[in-house]
Design an enzyme around this catalytic site. Structure first.
Site, PDB file in Angstrom:
ATOM      1  N   ASN A   9      44.895  10.503 134.302  1.00 17.01           N
ATOM      2  CA  ASN A   9      46.217  10.845 134.818  1.00 17.01           C
ATOM      3  C   ASN A   9      47.060  11.297 133.626  1.00 17.01           C
ATOM      4  OD1 ASN A   9      48.751  11.008 135.925  1.00 17.01           O
ATOM      5  ND2 ASN A   9      49.014   8.795 136.213  1.00 17.01           N
ATOM      6  N   TRP A  10      47.224  12.602 133.511  1.00 16.68           N
ATOM      7  CA  TRP A  10      47.913  13.151 132.331  1.00 16.68           C
ATOM      8  C   TRP A  10      49.430  13.031 132.441  1.00 16.68           C
ATOM      9  CZ3 TRP A  10      44.944  18.422 131.274  1.00 16.68           C
ATOM     10  CH2 TRP A  10      43.590  18.124 130.991  1.00 16.68           C
ATOM     11  N   LYS A  11      49.908  12.644 133.601  1.00 20.88           N
ATOM     12  CA  LYS A  11      51.361  12.513 133.828  1.00 20.88           C
ATOM     13  C   LYS A  11      52.081  13.809 133.400  1.00 20.88           C
ATOM     14  CE  LYS A  11      50.733   7.628 133.086  1.00 20.88           C
ATOM     15  NZ  LYS A  11      51.371   6.319 132.923  1.00 20.88           N
ATOM     16  N   HIS A  93      51.473   6.150 142.826  1.00 23.25           N
ATOM     17  CA  HIS A  93      51.492   5.661 141.439  1.00 23.25           C
ATOM     18  C   HIS A  93      52.771   4.841 141.227  1.00 23.25           C
ATOM     19  CE1 HIS A  93      51.721   5.544 137.089  1.00 23.25           C
ATOM     20  NE2 HIS A  93      50.416   5.769 137.098  1.00 23.25           N
ATOM     21  N   GLU A  95      54.844   4.756 138.923  1.00 16.84           N
ATOM     22  CA  GLU A  95      56.001   5.525 138.437  1.00 16.84           C
ATOM     23  C   GLU A  95      56.683   6.253 139.595  1.00 16.84           C
ATOM     24  OE1 GLU A  95      53.870   7.569 135.318  1.00 16.84           O
ATOM     25  OE2 GLU A  95      53.651   5.649 134.290  1.00 16.84           O
ATOM     26  N   GLU A 165      46.372  -1.032 139.740  1.00  8.88           N
ATOM     27  CA  GLU A 165      47.093  -0.816 138.491  1.00  8.88           C
ATOM     28  C   GLU A 165      48.241  -1.809 138.382  1.00  8.88           C
ATOM     29  OE1 GLU A 165      46.407   3.374 136.874  1.00  8.88           O
ATOM     30  OE2 GLU A 165      48.112   3.497 138.218  1.00  8.88           O
ATOM     31  N   GLY A 171      50.770   1.649 130.438  1.00  6.56           N
ATOM     32  CA  GLY A 171      51.459   2.213 129.282  1.00  6.56           C
ATOM     33  C   GLY A 171      52.004   1.179 128.320  1.00  6.56           C
ATOM     34  N   SER A 210      46.386   0.560 130.617  1.00  2.00           N
ATOM     35  CA  SER A 210      46.043   0.389 129.200  1.00  2.00           C
ATOM     36  C   SER A 210      44.546   0.276 128.949  1.00  2.00           C
ATOM     37  CB  SER A 210      46.785  -0.821 128.603  1.00  2.00           C
ATOM     38  OG  SER A 210      48.186  -0.593 128.651  1.00  2.00           O
ATOM     39  N   GLY A 231      45.592   6.594 131.766  1.00  3.66           N
ATOM     40  CA  GLY A 231      46.782   7.358 131.384  1.00  3.66           C
ATOM     41  C   GLY A 231      46.666   7.833 129.949  1.00  3.66           C
ATOM     42  N   GLY A 232      47.290   7.090 129.037  1.00  4.87           N
ATOM     43  CA  GLY A 232      47.384   7.498 127.630  1.00  4.87           C
ATOM     44  C   GLY A 232      46.050   7.906 127.011  1.00  4.87           C
TER      45      GLY A 232
HETATM   46  C1  PEP Z   1      48.404   5.152 134.644  1.00  2.00           C
HETATM   47  O1  PEP Z   1      49.546   5.561 134.482  1.00  2.00           O
HETATM   48  O2  PEP Z   1      47.813   5.367 135.714  1.00  2.00           O
HETATM   49  C2  PEP Z   1      47.789   4.414 133.552  1.00  2.00           C
HETATM   50  C3  PEP Z   1      46.763   3.673 133.812  1.00  2.00           C
HETATM   51  O3  PEP Z   1      48.379   4.552 132.301  1.00  2.00           O
HETATM   52  P1  PEP Z   1      47.890   3.896 130.914  1.00  2.00           P
HETATM   53  O4  PEP Z   1      46.389   4.027 130.880  1.00  2.00           O
HETATM   54  O5  PEP Z   1      48.555   4.681 129.878  1.00  2.00           O
HETATM   55  O6  PEP Z   1      48.292   2.462 130.966  1.00  2.00           O
END
Ligand code: PEP
Length: 247
Positions: A9-11, A93, A95, A165, A171, A210, A231-232
């Site tokens: 997920n590149w956001k 999600h 967010e 999640e 994040g 994470s 994500g990251g």
């Molecule tokens: C996400 O936003 O779906 C996610 C899992 O982010 P991160 O891996 O950065 O925690």
């Protein structure tokens, strides 16, 4: 036997130059036996869809409108996402839920629109830190899934993915322990098995929050963790591929 799905997920990150380089890097690497998907910002979907043709890497979007077409400024229809080459779409999600106020009911409507449009929804569920501290985790996740069941029914989960999640892990660098994640994944599968055992058994339930190359193997070795929503760490080809290789 469920295959592992590792979805990035590149956001709202990247530029035309950087996302092109990222796709080149992912295509050049070895994901092992995991299935890969990337969910770039919508403006890059067409471009990246073209780059992924015949690569075996799936394309996903980060959201879908709950309506098929019309006066919904800023939204994207399921039919547009399939035209761009998407197979997956993230819905619900945290967010979207917390920053943009998407309710369980709106998420359920978006999930149904994905199903109608033959996109595979990746339904995100998860509790906040406060909810975990109040021992509400399973109740929250269950409520989020019930909203979708009420609209789409259990059969729709044969064509969907769930991503657990925990909001406090997204994040933050504070990953759930494998035991914490496994307990929630098992409870999701048990809940759905009560409605349809075959659907529950076949359902891919991803962990997100994470996940990185250092903690992925232990999480992914849990019996009910069938991959990751990343994500990251999905913004670096070598980290994304390293996570996939540990699946
Ligand atoms: C996400 O936003 O779906 C996610 C899992 O982010 P991160 O891996 O950065 O925690």
């Amino acid at each position: 036997m469920r295959t592992s799905l590792i979805a990035g997920n590149w956001k709202m990150n990247g530029s035309l130059e950087s996302v092109t380089a990222l796709i080149d890097g992912i295509k050049a690497g070895d994901p092992g036996r995991a299935e890969l998907a990337v969910c770039p910002p919508a403006i890059y979907l067409m471009k990246i869809g073209g780059m992924l043709a015949d690569s075996g890497i799936a394309l996903g979007a980060q959201n879908v409108c709950q309506h098929a077409s019309g006066a919904y400024t800023g939204e994207l229809a399921a039919s547009m996402l399939t035209e761009a080459g998407c197979r997956f779409v993230i819905v619900g999600h945290s967010e979207r839920r917390s920053i943009y106020g998407e309710s369980d009911e709106l998420v359920a409507a978006r999930f149904q629109m994905a199903i109608d449009g033959e996109l595979m929804p990746i339904l995100c569920v998860g509790e906040t830190l406060e909810e975990r501290q109040q021992e509400q985790t399973l109740a929250v996740v269950s409520r989020q899934i019930d909203a979708v069941l009420a609209v789409s029914g259990i059969a729709s989960f044969a064509k969907a993915v769930i991503a657990y999640e925990p909001v406090w892990a997204i994040g933050t660098g504070q990953v759930a322990t494998p035991e914490q994640a496994q307990a929630v994944h098992a409870s999701i599968r048990d809940k759905l098995a009560g409605l349809d055992a075959a659907v529950a058994e076949g359902l891919q339930i991803l962990y997100g929050g994470s996940m990185n190359p250092g903690n992925a193997a232990e999480l992914l070795s849990q019996v009910d963790i069938d991959g990751g929503l990343i994500g990251g760490a999905s913004l670096k080809a070598e980290d994304f591929l390293a996570i996939a290789q540990s699946a």
